[in-house]
Motif scaffolding. Structure first.
Motif, PDB file in Angstrom:
ATOM      1  N   THR A  34      -1.820   2.451 -11.484  1.00  0.00           N
ATOM      2  CA  THR A  34      -1.694   1.626 -10.280  1.00  0.00           C
ATOM      3  C   THR A  34      -2.975   0.861  -9.951  1.00  0.00           C
ATOM      4  O   THR A  34      -3.047   0.194  -8.921  1.00  0.00           O
ATOM      5  N   SER A  35      -3.970   0.954 -10.812  1.00  0.00           N
ATOM      6  CA  SER A  35      -5.279   0.386 -10.476  1.00  0.00           C
ATOM      7  C   SER A  35      -5.223  -1.111 -10.223  1.00  0.00           C
ATOM      8  O   SER A  35      -5.884  -1.614  -9.297  1.00  0.00           O
ATOM      9  N   VAL A  63       2.668   1.656  -3.421  1.00  0.00           N
ATOM     10  CA  VAL A  63       1.744   2.140  -4.450  1.00  0.00           C
ATOM     11  C   VAL A  63       1.507   3.639  -4.282  1.00  0.00           C
ATOM     12  O   VAL A  63       1.479   4.397  -5.265  1.00  0.00           O
ATOM     13  N   GLU A  64       1.343   4.090  -3.061  1.00  0.00           N
ATOM     14  CA  GLU A  64       1.146   5.516  -2.812  1.00  0.00           C
ATOM     15  C   GLU A  64       2.358   6.322  -3.277  1.00  0.00           C
ATOM     16  O   GLU A  64       2.205   7.425  -3.828  1.00  0.00           O
ATOM     17  N   ARG A  73       0.831  -1.207   0.000  1.00  0.00           N
ATOM     18  CA  ARG A  73       0.000   0.000   0.000  1.00  0.00           C
ATOM     19  C   ARG A  73       0.867   1.259   0.000  1.00  0.00           C
ATOM     20  O   ARG A  73       0.642   2.191  -0.781  1.00  0.00           O
ATOM     21  N   LYS A  88      -3.726  -1.833  -6.832  1.00  0.00           N
ATOM     22  CA  LYS A  88      -4.569  -1.371  -5.723  1.00  0.00           C
ATOM     23  C   LYS A  88      -5.837  -2.214  -5.554  1.00  0.00           C
ATOM     24  O   LYS A  88      -6.456  -2.202  -4.487  1.00  0.00           O
TER      25      LYS A  88
END
Length: 290
Positions: A269-270, A257-258, A254, A273
């Motif tokens: 990044t979908s 990805v951020e 997480r 996520k």
């Protein structure tokens, strides 16, 4: 530089003399733990030698004899491809020699820097070039160092997109616990850790290869963009009970990805996520008609 590093550096300087006596040789450097100053009693001596034309087998044998080397321990690659590597013992130390033509080496560099082939074993060689110590042909070595140091933005994005793939093991822990999946669990954990490092390497413009990856903490120290306490958290995944480790892994994914969304917003990044926060639910035996 510790005593063992100094010893192997002197050994490299001695070994190279037998090769630079050959007029075909144009440059040479030592890389690996010797160049990084991190040798211990198990370290080898990793050298790269560059030629306008590869030496013959007889010339290589003469060089090995001049170095009072053992018989070859192994040989990898095919000289018809412009380069190969060999290994032999000198004074109880394994000495590895990469022999490559300048034309092939510069082609290998372009494979990474211009074609963005991040699966190429040459990616590891790029980082070795940056830390390598020139032993001969300083001008050529410095030219290659400067070229490799210019890490393209497109290569960075390719790295991020390639490694931004994570198996949502955090949502399957109860299922896996019932299925005797120890080997698969650790395989997923290793691949996830490797992918995290790959994504962050791209964000930080660092050369990264999973091949014989060592000195993780030292590598992570080079990163300006990374989750807090990344090294200890990655190491901890492998020393923590699985039901805790998978949640810690999810947190690292997480946060990573951020960071991608902040520093490389053009990357989609979908997919990464999609399953953050997901937990697989068990089904129950139905009571209705079948």
């Amino acid at each position: 530089m510790n005593d063992r590093t100094q010893y192997l550096l002197e050994l490299a300087k001695h070994n190279v003399k037998a090769y630079i006596a050959n007029p075909k040789t144009k440059a040479a450097m030592v890389a690996g733990s010797v160049a990084e100053g991190l040798c211990d009693e198990y370290s080898d001596c990793d050298m790269s030698i560059y030629y306008d034309e590869l030496p013959s087998e007889q010339e290589l044998q003469v060089a090995r004899q001049q170095n009072q080397g053992s018989e070859r321990l192994w040989i990898l690659g095919d000289r018809s491809d412009g380069g190969f590597a060999e290994s032999y013992m000198v004074n109880g130390v394994e000495c590895q020699f990469g022999h490559v033509t300048i034309a092939q080496w510069e082609k290998d560099i372009s494979t990474v820097l211009e074609q963005f082939d991040i699966r190429s074993p040459m990616v590891k060689a790029m980082s070795g070039t940056l830390v390598g110590i020139s032993l001969y042909g300083e001008t050529l070595i410095q030219q290659w160092k400067a070229k490799v140091a210019n890490y393209p933005d497109a290569l960075a994005q390719t790295m991020v997109e390639h490694y931004l793939k994570f198996f949502a093991i955090w949502g399957m822990q109860e299922k896996l616990a019932k299925r005797d999946t120890t080997l698969w669990y650790y395989q997923i954990l290793v691949e996830s850790a490797q992918n995290l490092l790959g994504v962050l390497s791209g964000l930080n413009h660092l050369y990264y290869s999973t091949f014989q990856f060592k000195r993780m903490s030292r590598f992570i120290e080079q990163m300006e963009i990374a989750p807090e306490n990344l090294a200890s958290r990655l190491e901890g995944l492998f020393h923590t009970e699985a039901h805790i480790a998978v949640n810690q892994l999810e947190a690292l994914v997480r946060e990573t990805v951020e960071l991608v969304e902040i520093h490389m917003p053009q990357v989609d990044t979908s997919s990464a996520k999609r399953r953050l926060g997901w937990r697989q639910q068990p089904w129950e035996l139905g009571t209705g008609n079948r």
